[in-house]
Design a protein around this motif. Structure first.
Motif, PDB file in Angstrom:
ATOM      1  N   UNK A  24      76.963  63.846  62.005  1.00  0.00           N
ATOM      2  CA  UNK A  24      75.762  63.581  62.796  1.00  0.00           C
ATOM      3  C   UNK A  24      74.982  62.395  62.224  1.00  0.00           C
ATOM      4  N   UNK A  25      74.888  62.323  60.905  1.00  0.00           N
ATOM      5  CA  UNK A  25      74.213  61.180  60.265  1.00  0.00           C
ATOM      6  C   UNK A  25      74.910  59.880  60.662  1.00  0.00           C
ATOM      7  N   UNK A  26      76.231  59.921  60.654  1.00  0.00           N
ATOM      8  CA  UNK A  26      77.000  58.728  61.003  1.00  0.00           C
ATOM      9  C   UNK A  26      76.729  58.319  62.451  1.00  0.00           C
ATOM     10  N   UNK A  27      76.745  59.293  63.353  1.00  0.00           N
ATOM     11  CA  UNK A  27      76.481  58.999  64.761  1.00  0.00           C
ATOM     12  C   UNK A  27      75.082  58.420  64.934  1.00  0.00           C
ATOM     13  N   UNK A  28      74.128  58.995  64.228  1.00  0.00           N
ATOM     14  CA  UNK A  28      72.748  58.539  64.349  1.00  0.00           C
ATOM     15  C   UNK A  28      72.615  57.108  63.824  1.00  0.00           C
ATOM     16  N   UNK A  29      73.229  56.852  62.665  1.00  0.00           N
ATOM     17  CA  UNK A  29      73.147  55.507  62.087  1.00  0.00           C
ATOM     18  C   UNK A  29      73.752  54.484  63.040  1.00  0.00           C
ATOM     19  N   UNK A  30      74.873  54.850  63.668  1.00  0.00           N
ATOM     20  CA  UNK A  30      75.525  53.943  64.610  1.00  0.00           C
ATOM     21  C   UNK A  30      74.597  53.634  65.769  1.00  0.00           C
ATOM     22  N   UNK A  31      73.974  54.671  66.350  1.00  0.00           N
ATOM     23  CA  UNK A  31      73.091  54.460  67.502  1.00  0.00           C
ATOM     24  C   UNK A  31      71.859  53.661  67.116  1.00  0.00           C
ATOM     25  N   UNK A  32      71.312  53.927  65.933  1.00  0.00           N
ATOM     26  CA  UNK A  32      70.118  53.191  65.503  1.00  0.00           C
ATOM     27  C   UNK A  32      70.447  51.715  65.297  1.00  0.00           C
ATOM     28  N   UNK A  33      71.640  51.439  64.781  1.00  0.00           N
ATOM     29  CA  UNK A  33      72.077  50.051  64.621  1.00  0.00           C
ATOM     30  C   UNK A  33      72.193  49.369  65.976  1.00  0.00           C
ATOM     31  N   UNK A  35      70.615  50.206  68.730  1.00  0.00           N
ATOM     32  CA  UNK A  35      69.262  50.021  69.271  1.00  0.00           C
ATOM     33  C   UNK A  35      68.591  48.798  68.665  1.00  0.00           C
ATOM     34  N   UNK A  36      68.731  48.649  67.353  1.00  0.00           N
ATOM     35  CA  UNK A  36      68.113  47.527  66.652  1.00  0.00           C
ATOM     36  C   UNK A  36      68.684  46.211  67.179  1.00  0.00           C
ATOM     37  N   UNK A  37      69.999  46.182  67.368  1.00  0.00           N
ATOM     38  CA  UNK A  37      70.648  44.968  67.876  1.00  0.00           C
ATOM     39  C   UNK A  37      70.089  44.603  69.244  1.00  0.00           C
ATOM     40  N   UNK A  38      69.887  45.621  70.091  1.00  0.00           N
ATOM     41  CA  UNK A  38      69.346  45.371  71.429  1.00  0.00           C
ATOM     42  C   UNK A  38      67.909  44.868  71.328  1.00  0.00           C
ATOM     43  N   UNK A  39      67.117  45.502  70.492  1.00  0.00           N
ATOM     44  CA  UNK A  39      65.720  45.077  70.328  1.00  0.00           C
ATOM     45  C   UNK A  39      65.645  43.640  69.835  1.00  0.00           C
ATOM     46  N   UNK A  40      66.556  43.289  68.934  1.00  0.00           N
ATOM     47  CA  UNK A  40      66.523  41.939  68.377  1.00  0.00           C
ATOM     48  C   UNK A  40      67.001  40.897  69.388  1.00  0.00           C
ATOM     49  N   UNK A  41      67.938  41.275  70.231  1.00  0.00           N
ATOM     50  CA  UNK A  41      68.423  40.348  71.252  1.00  0.00           C
ATOM     51  C   UNK A  41      67.245  39.911  72.126  1.00  0.00           C
ATOM     52  N   UNK A  42      66.584  40.907  72.723  1.00  0.00           N
ATOM     53  CA  UNK A  42      65.303  40.688  73.369  1.00  0.00           C
ATOM     54  C   UNK A  42      65.204  39.597  74.419  1.00  0.00           C
ATOM     55  N   UNK A  43      66.290  39.050  74.880  1.00  0.00           N
ATOM     56  CA  UNK A  43      66.206  37.966  75.863  1.00  0.00           C
ATOM     57  C   UNK A  43      66.224  38.532  77.267  1.00  0.00           C
ATOM     58  N   UNK A  44      65.549  37.830  78.132  1.00  0.00           N
ATOM     59  CA  UNK A  44      65.378  38.315  79.495  1.00  0.00           C
ATOM     60  C   UNK A  44      66.726  38.591  80.175  1.00  0.00           C
ATOM     61  N   UNK A  45      67.653  37.677  80.001  1.00  0.00           N
ATOM     62  CA  UNK A  45      68.957  37.819  80.649  1.00  0.00           C
ATOM     63  C   UNK A  45      69.672  39.083  80.199  1.00  0.00           C
ATOM     64  N   UNK A  46      69.519  39.400  78.958  1.00  0.00           N
ATOM     65  CA  UNK A  46      70.223  40.550  78.407  1.00  0.00           C
ATOM     66  C   UNK A  46      69.526  41.864  78.755  1.00  0.00           C
ATOM     67  N   UNK A  47      68.254  41.779  79.139  1.00  0.00           N
ATOM     68  CA  UNK A  47      67.451  42.984  79.224  1.00  0.00           C
ATOM     69  C   UNK A  47      67.969  44.036  80.209  1.00  0.00           C
ATOM     70  N   UNK A  48      68.290  43.571  81.412  1.00  0.00           N
ATOM     71  CA  UNK A  48      68.741  44.533  82.417  1.00  0.00           C
ATOM     72  C   UNK A  48      70.010  45.232  81.971  1.00  0.00           C
ATOM     73  N   UNK A  49      70.948  44.427  81.498  1.00  0.00           N
ATOM     74  CA  UNK A  49      72.215  44.972  81.027  1.00  0.00           C
ATOM     75  C   UNK A  49      71.979  45.960  79.890  1.00  0.00           C
ATOM     76  N   UNK A  50      71.088  45.572  79.001  1.00  0.00           N
ATOM     77  CA  UNK A  50      70.851  46.364  77.809  1.00  0.00           C
ATOM     78  C   UNK A  50      70.078  47.639  78.082  1.00  0.00           C
ATOM     79  N   UNK A  51      69.202  47.630  79.094  1.00  0.00           N
ATOM     80  CA  UNK A  51      68.305  48.771  79.222  1.00  0.00           C
ATOM     81  C   UNK A  51      69.055  50.041  79.592  1.00  0.00           C
ATOM     82  N   UNK A  52      70.124  49.899  80.387  1.00  0.00           N
ATOM     83  CA  UNK A  52      70.932  51.082  80.714  1.00  0.00           C
ATOM     84  C   UNK A  52      71.588  51.613  79.449  1.00  0.00           C
ATOM     85  N   UNK A  53      72.089  50.673  78.660  1.00  0.00           N
ATOM     86  CA  UNK A  53      72.738  51.064  77.410  1.00  0.00           C
ATOM     87  C   UNK A  53      71.732  51.720  76.462  1.00  0.00           C
ATOM     88  N   UNK A  54      70.527  51.174  76.466  1.00  0.00           N
ATOM     89  CA  UNK A  54      69.476  51.707  75.607  1.00  0.00           C
ATOM     90  C   UNK A  54      69.116  53.137  76.007  1.00  0.00           C
TER      91      UNK A  54
END
Ligand SMILES: [Zn+2]
Length: 108
Positions: A24-33, A35-54
Motif C-alpha cells: 500500500x505504501x508503494x502504491x501511495x508513493x507511486x500515485x503521489x509522484x 500527482x506531483x508530476x501533473x501539478x508541476x506540468x501545470x500547462x493549459x494544454x495538458x490540463x484537460x488531459x491530466x484532470x481525468x487522470x488526476x
C-alpha cells in the motif's frame, strides 16, 4: 516471475499486515509522484488531459487510505461483497482492492 519454477511451499492465504502495508505504501508513493508530476506540468494544454487522470489518482489514493484502515481493523484482504478472502495473487497486483474478481465484476 517464471511459471516453470514451482514454489517450494504454497502461498499463505493472505498477505501479512506488514506485506499489505508495504504494498500500500508503494502504491501511495507511486500515485503521489504522479500527482506531483501533473501539478508541476501545470500547462493549459495538458490540463484537460491530466484532470481525468488526476481524478482517477485521487480516487485510488482514497482507496489506499481505506485499505490502510482495513489493515488496522483486521478486515484487510476480505472481500466486501462476499466476505471470503481475496486471493493473495490479486492483492499483490491490486493491494487496495475491496473485492474479489467476481464481486468486482458485479460492482462494475
Ligand atoms: Zn467477493
Amino acid at each position: 516471475m517464471s511459471l516453470d519454477t514451482p514454489r517450494a511451499e504454497p502461498r499463505l492465504e493472505r498477505l501479512t499486515a506488514h506485506e499489505a502495508r508495504q504494498r500500500l505504501e508503494h502504491e501511495r508513493a507511486t500515485r503521489l509522484t504522479q500527482l506531483r508530476a501533473i501539478d508541476e506540468a501545470g500547462q493549459e494544454a495538458a490540463e484537460q488531459l491530466m484532470s481525468a487522470q488526476k481524478d482517477t489518482i485521487e480516487r485510488v489514493l482514497k482507496e489506499i487510505d481505506a485499505a490502510f484502515a482495513r489493515v488496522q481493523d483486521g478486515s484487510y484482504g476480505i472481500c466486501q461483497g462476499c466476505s471470503t478472502p481475496v486471493p493473495v495473487e490479486r492483492l499483490e497486483i491490486l493491494p487496495y482492492t475491496r473485492f474479489c474478481v467476481p464481486c468486482q465484476r458485479n460492482a462494475a
